[in-house]
Design a protein around this motif. Structure first.
Motif, mmCIF file in Angstrom:
data_model
loop_
_atom_site.group_PDB
_atom_site.id
_atom_site.type_symbol
_atom_site.label_atom_id
_atom_site.label_comp_id
_atom_site.label_asym_id
_atom_site.label_seq_id
_atom_site.Cartn_x
_atom_site.Cartn_y
_atom_site.Cartn_z
ATOM 1 N N LYS A 108 0.839 -1.207 0.000
ATOM 2 C CA LYS A 108 0.000 0.000 0.000
ATOM 3 C C LYS A 108 0.870 1.252 0.000
ATOM 4 O O LYS A 108 0.644 2.174 -0.792
ATOM 5 N N GLU A 109 1.869 1.298 0.870
ATOM 6 C CA GLU A 109 2.745 2.467 0.945
ATOM 7 C C GLU A 109 3.516 2.671 -0.355
ATOM 8 O O GLU A 109 3.689 3.802 -0.807
ATOM 9 N N GLN A 110 3.952 1.581 -0.956
ATOM 10 C CA GLN A 110 4.672 1.673 -2.228
ATOM 11 C C GLN A 110 3.750 2.223 -3.311
ATOM 12 O O GLN A 110 4.156 3.056 -4.124
ATOM 13 N N GLY A 111 2.511 1.780 -3.328
ATOM 14 C CA GLY A 111 1.542 2.276 -4.310
ATOM 15 C C GLY A 111 1.260 3.756 -4.133
ATOM 16 O O GLY A 111 1.180 4.506 -5.113
ATOM 17 N N VAL A 112 1.130 4.191 -2.883
ATOM 18 C CA VAL A 112 0.897 5.609 -2.615
ATOM 19 C C VAL A 112 2.095 6.429 -3.071
ATOM 20 O O VAL A 112 1.947 7.463 -3.736
ATOM 21 N N ALA A 113 3.297 5.971 -2.743
ATOM 22 C CA ALA A 113 4.511 6.698 -3.145
ATOM 23 C C ALA A 113 4.621 6.773 -4.662
ATOM 24 O O ALA A 113 4.961 7.824 -5.221
ATOM 25 N N GLN A 114 4.301 5.683 -5.330
ATOM 26 C CA GLN A 114 4.355 5.665 -6.791
ATOM 27 C C GLN A 114 3.332 6.637 -7.369
ATOM 28 O O GLN A 114 3.613 7.347 -8.326
ATOM 29 N N GLY A 115 2.151 6.694 -6.772
ATOM 30 C CA GLY A 115 1.123 7.628 -7.222
ATOM 31 C C GLY A 115 1.549 9.072 -7.050
ATOM 32 O O GLY A 115 1.288 9.917 -7.906
ATOM 33 N N VAL A 116 2.232 9.363 -5.945
ATOM 34 C CA VAL A 116 2.724 10.721 -5.701
ATOM 35 C C VAL A 116 3.751 11.109 -6.761
ATOM 36 O O VAL A 116 3.693 12.197 -7.337
ATOM 37 N N VAL A 117 4.679 10.205 -7.041
ATOM 38 C CA VAL A 117 5.706 10.485 -8.046
ATOM 39 C C VAL A 117 5.060 10.721 -9.409
ATOM 40 O O VAL A 117 5.406 11.672 -10.122
ATOM 41 N N GLN A 118 4.106 9.875 -9.777
ATOM 42 C CA GLN A 118 3.431 10.042 -11.067
ATOM 43 C C GLN A 118 2.667 11.362 -11.112
ATOM 44 O O GLN A 118 2.645 12.035 -12.140
#
Length: 117
Positions: free
Chosen positions: A57-67
């Protein structure tokens, strides 16, 4: 597999993967509702599984922020080129793209590509 066992398996998996429950709540549910004793390495495995889910979940959130940041940056550059603040070549440089790729992406994003003089 009969329908009763299928239903129980579905309920068990649903309980294990409920994001609203923490490890202790899941452990209690497994013991009370499914009569699974959470002793020894079972509790450790449950904790590892829950931590894995949180990590994903945290990795997905971080990836979404970067995108989101990348998309915002791209929009900012496209707007600046459209508004004439700088040309296509400079816009492409800012996004580390070739001019052809920059123009393609700008067009795909719905921007009018300015005429070069």
């Amino acid at each position: 597999m009969d329908l009763q066992k299928e239903h129980e398996l579905h309920r068990l998996l649903g309980a294990l993967f409920l994001p609203e429950l923490d490890v202790s709540e899941k452990s209690n549910m497994l013991e009370q509702e499914f009569d699974i004793q959470m002793e020894g390495n079972r509790k450790e495995l449950l904790e590892a599984m829950c931590n894995l889910g949180q990590g994903i979940k945290e990795q997905g959130v971080a990836q979404g922020v970067v995108q989101g940041i990348e998309q915002g940056r791209k929009k900012e550059v496209f707007d600046s080129v459209r508004d004439g603040d700088y040309g296509i070549v400079r816009g492409a440089e800012k996004l580390n793209l070739s001019v052809a790729e920059f123009e393609r992406q700008m067009d795909e994003a719905g921007y009018q590509i300015p005429e070069t003089v």
